[in-house]
Structure formats: structure tokens, C-alpha cells
Design a protein around this motif. Structure first.
Motif, PDB file in Angstrom:
ATOM      1  N   MET A   8       9.911 -50.075  35.806  1.00 13.15           N
ATOM      2  CA  MET A   8      10.813 -51.178  36.139  1.00 13.15           C
ATOM      3  C   MET A   8      11.834 -50.686  37.148  1.00 13.15           C
ATOM      4  O   MET A   8      12.028 -49.484  37.290  1.00 13.15           O
ATOM      5  CB  MET A   8      11.607 -51.636  34.904  1.00 13.15           C
ATOM      6  N   GLU A   9      12.487 -51.631  37.777  1.00 16.39           N
ATOM      7  CA  GLU A   9      13.621 -51.306  38.632  1.00 16.39           C
ATOM      8  C   GLU A   9      14.904 -51.441  37.814  1.00 16.39           C
ATOM      9  O   GLU A   9      14.989 -52.312  36.951  1.00 16.39           O
ATOM     10  CB  GLU A   9      13.714 -52.301  39.786  1.00 16.39           C
ATOM     11  N   PRO A  10      15.900 -50.600  38.075  1.00 15.37           N
ATOM     12  CA  PRO A  10      17.188 -50.792  37.380  1.00 15.37           C
ATOM     13  C   PRO A  10      17.896 -52.015  37.942  1.00 15.37           C
ATOM     14  O   PRO A  10      17.556 -52.516  39.019  1.00 15.37           O
ATOM     15  CB  PRO A  10      17.954 -49.517  37.716  1.00 15.37           C
ATOM     16  N   MET A  11      18.868 -52.484  37.206  1.00 15.85           N
ATOM     17  CA  MET A  11      19.686 -53.586  37.681  1.00 15.85           C
ATOM     18  C   MET A  11      20.761 -53.027  38.594  1.00 15.85           C
ATOM     19  O   MET A  11      21.260 -51.937  38.364  1.00 15.85           O
ATOM     20  CB  MET A  11      20.375 -54.299  36.518  1.00 15.85           C
ATOM     21  N   GLY A  12      21.097 -53.763  39.606  1.00 20.63           N
ATOM     22  CA  GLY A  12      22.230 -53.384  40.433  1.00 20.63           C
ATOM     23  C   GLY A  12      23.507 -53.565  39.634  1.00 20.63           C
ATOM     24  O   GLY A  12      23.530 -54.215  38.580  1.00 20.63           O
ATOM     25  N   VAL A  13      24.578 -53.008  40.097  1.00 14.93           N
ATOM     26  CA  VAL A  13      25.845 -53.040  39.365  1.00 14.93           C
ATOM     27  C   VAL A  13      26.304 -54.477  39.092  1.00 14.93           C
ATOM     28  O   VAL A  13      26.931 -54.747  38.076  1.00 14.93           O
ATOM     29  CB  VAL A  13      26.917 -52.211  40.108  1.00 14.93           C
ATOM     30  N   LYS A  64      12.577 -58.547  45.698  1.00 10.34           N
ATOM     31  CA  LYS A  64      13.715 -57.917  45.038  1.00 10.34           C
ATOM     32  C   LYS A  64      14.634 -57.336  46.095  1.00 10.34           C
ATOM     33  O   LYS A  64      14.187 -56.903  47.161  1.00 10.34           O
ATOM     34  CB  LYS A  64      13.258 -56.798  44.101  1.00 10.34           C
ATOM     35  N   LYS A  65      15.920 -57.345  45.797  1.00 17.30           N
ATOM     36  CA  LYS A  65      16.883 -56.750  46.719  1.00 17.30           C
ATOM     37  C   LYS A  65      18.030 -56.176  45.922  1.00 17.30           C
ATOM     38  O   LYS A  65      18.225 -56.501  44.755  1.00 17.30           O
ATOM     39  CB  LYS A  65      17.376 -57.776  47.730  1.00 17.30           C
ATOM     40  N   GLY A  66      18.766 -55.298  46.554  1.00 20.14           N
ATOM     41  CA  GLY A  66      19.919 -54.692  45.905  1.00 20.14           C
ATOM     42  C   GLY A  66      20.439 -53.537  46.740  1.00 20.14           C
ATOM     43  O   GLY A  66      19.710 -52.940  47.519  1.00 20.14           O
ATOM     44  N   ASP A  67      21.714 -53.257  46.554  1.00 16.16           N
ATOM     45  CA  ASP A  67      22.339 -52.133  47.249  1.00 16.16           C
ATOM     46  C   ASP A  67      21.949 -50.842  46.542  1.00 16.16           C
ATOM     47  O   ASP A  67      21.999 -50.756  45.314  1.00 16.16           O
ATOM     48  CB  ASP A  67      23.857 -52.265  47.243  1.00 16.16           C
ATOM     49  N   ILE A  68      21.598 -49.844  47.318  1.00 14.00           N
ATOM     50  CA  ILE A  68      21.146 -48.575  46.742  1.00 14.00           C
ATOM     51  C   ILE A  68      22.209 -47.945  45.847  1.00 14.00           C
ATOM     52  O   ILE A  68      21.889 -47.396  44.792  1.00 14.00           O
ATOM     53  CB  ILE A  68      20.685 -47.602  47.854  1.00 14.00           C
ATOM     54  N   ASP A  69      23.474 -48.046  46.216  1.00 10.96           N
ATOM     55  CA  ASP A  69      24.524 -47.415  45.409  1.00 10.96           C
ATOM     56  C   ASP A  69      24.742 -48.123  44.078  1.00 10.96           C
ATOM     57  O   ASP A  69      25.228 -47.523  43.127  1.00 10.96           O
ATOM     58  CB  ASP A  69      25.828 -47.322  46.192  1.00 10.96           C
ATOM     59  N   GLY A  70      24.351 -49.370  43.973  1.00 13.23           N
ATOM     60  CA  GLY A  70      24.525 -50.112  42.735  1.00 13.23           C
ATOM     61  C   GLY A  70      23.547 -49.718  41.639  1.00 13.23           C
ATOM     62  O   GLY A  70      23.776 -49.986  40.459  1.00 13.23           O
ATOM     63  N   TYR A  71      22.440 -49.092  41.997  1.00 11.17           N
ATOM     64  CA  TYR A  71      21.424 -48.715  41.006  1.00 11.17           C
ATOM     65  C   TYR A  71      21.792 -47.449  40.238  1.00 11.17           C
ATOM     66  O   TYR A  71      21.329 -47.235  39.123  1.00 11.17           O
ATOM     67  CB  TYR A  71      20.076 -48.476  41.683  1.00 11.17           C
ATOM     68  N   ALA A  72      22.576 -46.593  40.815  1.00 11.53           N
ATOM     69  CA  ALA A  72      22.843 -45.271  40.227  1.00 11.53           C
ATOM     70  C   ALA A  72      23.489 -45.362  38.851  1.00 11.53           C
ATOM     71  O   ALA A  72      23.138 -44.609  37.945  1.00 11.53           O
ATOM     72  CB  ALA A  72      23.715 -44.439  41.162  1.00 11.53           C
ATOM     73  N   LYS A  73      24.424 -46.273  38.649  1.00 10.68           N
ATOM     74  CA  LYS A  73      25.163 -46.339  37.386  1.00 10.68           C
ATOM     75  C   LYS A  73      24.234 -46.512  36.200  1.00 10.68           C
ATOM     76  O   LYS A  73      24.326 -45.767  35.227  1.00 10.68           O
ATOM     77  CB  LYS A  73      26.171 -47.482  37.422  1.00 10.68           C
ATOM     78  N   GLN A  74      23.348 -47.479  36.250  1.00  9.52           N
ATOM     79  CA  GLN A  74      22.492 -47.723  35.101  1.00  9.52           C
ATOM     80  C   GLN A  74      21.537 -46.558  34.843  1.00  9.52           C
ATOM     81  O   GLN A  74      21.306 -46.184  33.698  1.00  9.52           O
ATOM     82  CB  GLN A  74      21.704 -49.018  35.251  1.00  9.52           C
ATOM     83  N   LYS A 105      15.393 -45.856  48.395  1.00 10.77           N
ATOM     84  CA  LYS A 105      14.980 -47.209  48.028  1.00 10.77           C
ATOM     85  C   LYS A 105      13.845 -47.591  48.964  1.00 10.77           C
ATOM     86  O   LYS A 105      13.995 -47.506  50.185  1.00 10.77           O
ATOM     87  CB  LYS A 105      16.155 -48.171  48.168  1.00 10.77           C
ATOM     88  N   GLN A 106      12.727 -47.974  48.376  1.00  6.57           N
ATOM     89  CA  GLN A 106      11.546 -48.331  49.156  1.00  6.57           C
ATOM     90  C   GLN A 106      10.936 -49.600  48.579  1.00  6.57           C
ATOM     91  O   GLN A 106      11.344 -50.063  47.519  1.00  6.57           O
ATOM     92  CB  GLN A 106      10.526 -47.200  49.112  1.00  6.57           C
TER      93      GLN A 106
END
Length: 122
Positions: A8-13, A64-74, A105-106
Motif C-alpha cells: 500500500m501507499e502511506p497517507m500523506g500528512v 494517486k498524488k501527494g507530496d513526498i515529504d508528507g509520506y515520511a511521518k506515517q 516517489k515513482q
């Protein structure tokens, strides 16, 4: 070194934690789902060290889209909560001991996933 693949992909912040008008915080259903799948993928895996280097490769699905820095937290919270990050005495530690973080992010429309590599330092 430990390698973890979460299907799965993580959720963005912005989709990880929500806040109510009364000030209560809660995790979204999507975030809880990622944590459940991630906990299964992390079962029995641990790295014991003073500090950690973590590489996170996000493969986004179609639309799907999201900022790369937002994924790190989860992802980092998952590693700490599942006991992947251990101190030198084998006790759980926090993601505050992650001193190196590398992310990519790819797009992989057919196989969205999160690949994580945890390396113990020192």
C-alpha cells in the motif's frame, strides 16, 4: 539491514490525522488500514542500533498524488510503533533516532507499494 515491502501507499500528512472541532485528534480509516498492513509486513523484523538510516521508496498507483515529504511521518511512526527500531539493548525506540532519511516517489499503476530499507548506524 532490514527490507520491508508494504503493498500500500502511506497517507500523506493531510490524510493521516484529522482534528475535530472540540480539539480531538484521530487517525483516518486509510491511515489505520496502512498501519494494519504495515504491522503484518514488519512482524519479526528489527534493527538494533544507536541511530538509523531509512530509505523509503513510494510507488504510487493510478490517479494517486501527494507530496513526498508528507509520506515520511506515517512510515517512520510505523517503524517505531511496530518495534522495528530498537536501541542497543533491544528496547523499542522512537523515530527521533533516525538521523538519515532518503525518499523517492515513482509511479507504478499496477503495483502500488511502499518499500522501506532500515540500516543501523554506529
Amino acid at each position: 539491514m532490514t527490507r520491508i515491502i508494504i503493498e500500500m501507499e502511506p497517507m500523506g500528512v493531510n490524510h493521516y490525522v484529522r482534528h475535530t472541532r472540540s480539539g480531538r485528534h484521530y487517525k483516518t480509516k486509510e491511515a489505520l488500514s496502512f498501519e494494519e498492513v504495515g504491522a503484518i509486513a514488519c512482524r519479526g523484523l528489527a534493527v538494533s542500533a544507536k541511530a538509523f538510516a531509512v530509505t523509503i521508496n513510494i510507488y504510487q498507483g493510478a490517479k494517486k498524488k501527494g507530496d513526498i515529504d508528507g509520506y515520511a511521518k506515517q512510515v517512520l511512526d510505523l517503524l517505531a510503533n511496530c518495534g522495528v527500531l530498537l536501541d542497543r539493548n533491544g528496547r523499542r525506540t522512537t523515530d527521533a533516532h533516525v538521523t538519515e532519511l532518503h525518499m523517492t516517489k515513482q509511479r507504478d499503476r499496477l503495483n502500488p507499494r511502499t518499500e522501506i530499507i532500515v540500516l543501523g548506524l554506529v
